[in-house]
Design an enzyme around this catalytic site. Sequence first.
Site, mmCIF file in Angstrom:
data_model
loop_
_atom_site.group_PDB
_atom_site.id
_atom_site.type_symbol
_atom_site.label_atom_id
_atom_site.label_comp_id
_atom_site.label_asym_id
_atom_site.label_seq_id
_atom_site.Cartn_x
_atom_site.Cartn_y
_atom_site.Cartn_z
ATOM 1 N N MET A 137 5.613 -46.074 -15.070
ATOM 2 C CA MET A 137 6.144 -47.417 -14.828
ATOM 3 C C MET A 137 7.541 -47.556 -15.406
ATOM 4 S SD MET A 137 3.126 -50.225 -14.733
ATOM 5 C CE MET A 137 2.999 -50.485 -16.497
ATOM 6 N N HIS B 8 10.216 -42.454 -22.231
ATOM 7 C CA HIS B 8 10.469 -41.972 -23.585
ATOM 8 C C HIS B 8 10.119 -40.494 -23.637
ATOM 9 C CE1 HIS B 8 6.116 -42.325 -23.910
ATOM 10 N NE2 HIS B 8 6.190 -43.615 -23.646
ATOM 11 N N HIS C 191 6.973 -39.212 -21.862
ATOM 12 C CA HIS C 191 7.121 -38.963 -20.430
ATOM 13 C C HIS C 191 7.883 -37.663 -20.187
ATOM 14 C CE1 HIS C 191 6.739 -43.490 -20.429
ATOM 15 N NE2 HIS C 191 5.815 -43.155 -19.553
ATOM 16 N N GLN D 239 -1.702 -54.144 -11.698
ATOM 17 C CA GLN D 239 -2.460 -53.770 -12.885
ATOM 18 C C GLN D 239 -2.174 -54.683 -14.069
ATOM 19 O OE1 GLN D 239 -0.564 -49.757 -12.897
ATOM 20 N NE2 GLN D 239 -0.494 -50.003 -15.128
ATOM 21 N N GLY E 120 -0.676 -38.442 -19.907
ATOM 22 C CA GLY E 120 -0.763 -38.302 -21.353
ATOM 23 C C GLY E 120 -2.123 -38.726 -21.879
ATOM 24 N N LYS F 268 -2.800 -40.342 -24.459
ATOM 25 C CA LYS F 268 -2.820 -41.697 -25.033
ATOM 26 C C LYS F 268 -3.560 -42.671 -24.121
ATOM 27 C CE LYS F 268 0.729 -44.493 -24.843
ATOM 28 N NZ LYS F 268 0.169 -45.742 -24.265
ATOM 29 N N ARG G 278 5.914 -49.890 -24.522
ATOM 30 C CA ARG G 278 5.793 -51.213 -25.156
ATOM 31 C C ARG G 278 6.241 -51.215 -26.615
ATOM 32 N NH1 ARG G 278 1.488 -51.533 -21.256
ATOM 33 N NH2 ARG G 278 1.721 -53.437 -20.013
#
Length: 285
Positions: A33, A37, A40, A64, A150, A152, A190
């Site tokens: 999106m 960083h 990515h 989403q 990822g 995360k 974020r």
Amino acid sequence: MAGTRLIRTIAEMRGYRRRLGTGRSPVGFVPTMGALHFGHASLIEASVRAGDRAVVSIFVNPSQFGPKEDFARYPRPLERDLALCESAGAAAVFAPETREMYPEGFDTWVQVGGITEGLCGASRPGHFRGVATIVAKLFGIVRPDRAYFGQKDAQQVAVIRKMAGELDMGIEIVVCPTVREESGLAMSSRNAYLGAREREAALGLSSALAKAAESASKGMRDAEALKAAMRRIVEDKGGGLARIDYVEIVDPSTFKPVSSAVPGSLALLAVYVGGTRLIDNAFLG
């Protein structure tokens, strides 16, 4: 962007993919999106190392986000994102407009059952429907051989893997380790919302996971006790800025809660730090 092609329409992306043909370098795909960083970048670099022609999508997907979430203020630094993609070795970036992906009258959705019901699925109704739909569309447009995600976003990855497998998409889903800042904070787009005090409070997430992993490695198996310890750490480090959405330990194949944290169990948490919702996770030994 001399070395990385910017593509703005579905038709152009399909034409680019046709010209790549089959039987040459496989196509690796990193859906994002934007607000990119180093996490990515690590996915793009993993694709390049695997010998792929790496394609990145940048699309802030409205379906989403919930009605009270941060769609309108989600960062969109396209030029900076393009520079990161080029530096990481991406061959192309697909960055369509919203109307390109959701034309007037769009009303077809992909719903993945079971694995979407708890955790982020319970906290964010409709979120995974939006994720599955846009990723299915992107898979159909880009037609990758491999797609990179990822760790995360563990529940999201599990949803996409289930969707790709059950719909016989023929795409290998590659999961790469979470990339962290030096402090331990998991990298996230974020994080840009966090002030200095909030960044300090956000360290409770990684600290809680590290403690749970340490305790499990020493033989602590009671999931409720591990979760209680994680909550205490988040609250203590939060300094009044952290509000827990969930802390859970699950079977990573089903995302159902477990009572005993056997080796391979997955600890996850979602925490609002100020007004920013952060997620993180760790496997327990």
